[in-house]
Design an enzyme around this catalytic site. Sequence first.
Site, mmCIF file in Angstrom:
data_model
loop_
_atom_site.group_PDB
_atom_site.id
_atom_site.type_symbol
_atom_site.label_atom_id
_atom_site.label_comp_id
_atom_site.label_asym_id
_atom_site.label_seq_id
_atom_site.Cartn_x
_atom_site.Cartn_y
_atom_site.Cartn_z
ATOM 1 N N ASP A 82 0.847 -1.193 0.000
ATOM 2 C CA ASP A 82 0.000 0.000 0.000
ATOM 3 C C ASP A 82 0.890 1.253 0.000
ATOM 4 O O ASP A 82 1.824 1.357 0.801
ATOM 5 C CB ASP A 82 -0.865 -0.051 1.275
ATOM 6 C CG ASP A 82 -1.914 1.028 1.314
ATOM 7 O OD1 ASP A 82 -2.397 1.437 0.245
ATOM 8 O OD2 ASP A 82 -2.268 1.458 2.435
ATOM 9 N N HIS A 83 0.613 2.187 -0.893
ATOM 10 C CA HIS A 83 1.380 3.442 -0.991
ATOM 11 C C HIS A 83 2.888 3.206 -1.088
ATOM 12 O O HIS A 83 3.675 3.827 -0.341
ATOM 13 C CB HIS A 83 1.089 4.370 0.199
ATOM 14 C CG HIS A 83 -0.318 4.874 0.211
ATOM 15 N ND1 HIS A 83 -0.752 5.891 -0.610
ATOM 16 C CD2 HIS A 83 -1.412 4.475 0.903
ATOM 17 C CE1 HIS A 83 -2.048 6.094 -0.400
ATOM 18 N NE2 HIS A 83 -2.478 5.238 0.503
ATOM 19 N N GLU A 134 -1.507 6.272 -8.228
ATOM 20 C CA GLU A 134 -2.416 7.307 -7.712
ATOM 21 C C GLU A 134 -2.167 8.629 -8.436
ATOM 22 O O GLU A 134 -1.025 9.010 -8.680
ATOM 23 C CB GLU A 134 -2.207 7.491 -6.198
ATOM 24 C CG GLU A 134 -3.105 8.573 -5.599
ATOM 25 C CD GLU A 134 -3.132 8.548 -4.074
ATOM 26 O OE1 GLU A 134 -3.160 7.445 -3.483
ATOM 27 O OE2 GLU A 134 -3.125 9.630 -3.473
ATOM 28 N N HIS A 180 -7.042 10.112 4.438
ATOM 29 C CA HIS A 180 -6.683 9.035 5.367
ATOM 30 C C HIS A 180 -6.987 9.404 6.817
ATOM 31 O O HIS A 180 -7.041 10.586 7.157
ATOM 32 C CB HIS A 180 -5.193 8.707 5.245
ATOM 33 C CG HIS A 180 -4.841 8.064 3.946
ATOM 34 N ND1 HIS A 180 -4.030 8.650 3.019
ATOM 35 C CD2 HIS A 180 -5.209 6.881 3.407
ATOM 36 C CE1 HIS A 180 -3.896 7.857 1.973
ATOM 37 N NE2 HIS A 180 -4.618 6.773 2.171
ATOM 38 N N HIS A 210 -9.239 5.347 -1.756
ATOM 39 C CA HIS A 210 -8.459 5.338 -0.510
ATOM 40 C C HIS A 210 -9.198 6.147 0.551
ATOM 41 O O HIS A 210 -10.141 6.873 0.251
ATOM 42 C CB HIS A 210 -7.082 5.958 -0.747
ATOM 43 C CG HIS A 210 -6.122 5.036 -1.414
ATOM 44 N ND1 HIS A 210 -5.023 4.526 -0.794
ATOM 45 C CD2 HIS A 210 -6.134 4.505 -2.657
ATOM 46 C CE1 HIS A 210 -4.377 3.739 -1.631
ATOM 47 N NE2 HIS A 210 -5.035 3.706 -2.781
ATOM 48 N N GLY A 211 -8.733 6.014 1.772
ATOM 49 C CA GLY A 211 -9.297 6.820 2.854
ATOM 50 C C GLY A 211 -10.776 6.551 3.038
ATOM 51 O O GLY A 211 -11.574 7.458 3.252
ATOM 52 N N ALA A 212 -11.155 5.262 2.974
ATOM 53 C CA ALA A 212 -12.583 4.931 2.915
ATOM 54 C C ALA A 212 -13.168 4.444 4.241
ATOM 55 O O ALA A 212 -14.290 3.955 4.267
ATOM 56 C CB ALA A 212 -12.811 3.884 1.820
ATOM 57 N N THR A 256 -8.122 2.470 9.068
ATOM 58 C CA THR A 256 -8.492 3.139 10.319
ATOM 59 C C THR A 256 -9.595 2.397 11.087
ATOM 60 O O THR A 256 -9.511 2.247 12.309
ATOM 61 C CB THR A 256 -8.941 4.590 10.002
ATOM 62 O OG1 THR A 256 -7.829 5.262 9.407
ATOM 63 C CG2 THR A 256 -9.379 5.333 11.235
#
Length: 321
Positions: A82-83, A134, A180, A210-212, A256
Amino acid sequence: MPLVPLREVYAEANRDYFAIGQFNVSNMEFTQAVIKTAAELGSPVILGASKDAVKYAGAYNLVAMVKAEADRVNIPIALHLDHGPSFELVKECIEAGFTSVMIDGSHHPLEGNIKVTKEVADYAHKYDVTVEAELGRLGGIEDDIKVDAKDAFLTDPDEAERFVAESGCDALAVAVGTSHGAYKFKDEVKLDFDRIETIKKRLGIPLVLHGASGVPKEITEKLKKYGGQIADAKGVPDEAYRNAISRGINKINIDTDLRLAFTASVRKTLTEKPELFDPRKILGQARDDIIEVVRHKIQLLGSAGKVKGASNKRQKDAVPA
Ligand code: G3H
Ligand code: 13P
Ligand code: ZN
């Protein structure tokens, strides 16, 4: 079954408009919770590991752990960087056995992002490893941001078309208003769903959100009740997932929410049972609580039941009772 690259799973999700969950992990409890739940629901699943997760656990440990669990079930499972910050880390993870990678060149100007992504795609494809890239910057769409400024960080469809054609990536993470962590929106949830649809129509490839994380209130309240501190956190609600998926999102990244579930669980157990000092009892309960979150997410994504007969074919319970 052995770990798989995402090509076939992506193709099906892209065709049938569903999404696959990427759940970030860096230890055994998270890994087992994700794989057990996906297998029970007959869903393909992606385990994500960031550079810090790789630093924490070691790429080879992550591969060994995920493979050991994956071998006991018959759903497609990918282990995904990831990333990924650099070609070097991508290479290290592919050598260790990751089957999918993200190269995140979103902080570069367009040309630089294309260059690093193409370098990774050319390399990864030789090993049948899928590549996510991205374009755009994750961040909230606030009312006081002018349209020009908004366009400067959300993914631009024209740029996206050129980016994908020139870089050769397999999937694209788009910036549409998520960010995020636990603090995504000040008040109203604002996501640019039309932008997802436009980009999907232009590109036709799998898109990633992302950041979901949803940052559910019942979990943040539990965290606070047992001494945790978290101020007015707000995440992506369930209905936004449905909307985003119907417009063309095929992979949804969640970290998260699992961290919150884990920490709230550990806090509760330690508070309610101060006499306890067996880590298996503390972490075992946390694993069960993560399972609840993963189950809910997979059901939302539309990927449940896509692997026929999967739940019946689990050889042994990967997570002991
Ligand atoms: O996208 C970010 C993920 O939540 C990974 O977080 O870098 O703390 O492992 P991390
Ligand atoms: P959250 O912080 O919303 O869980 O996002 C995770 C993510 O995008 C990992 O790449
Ligand atoms: Zn992310």
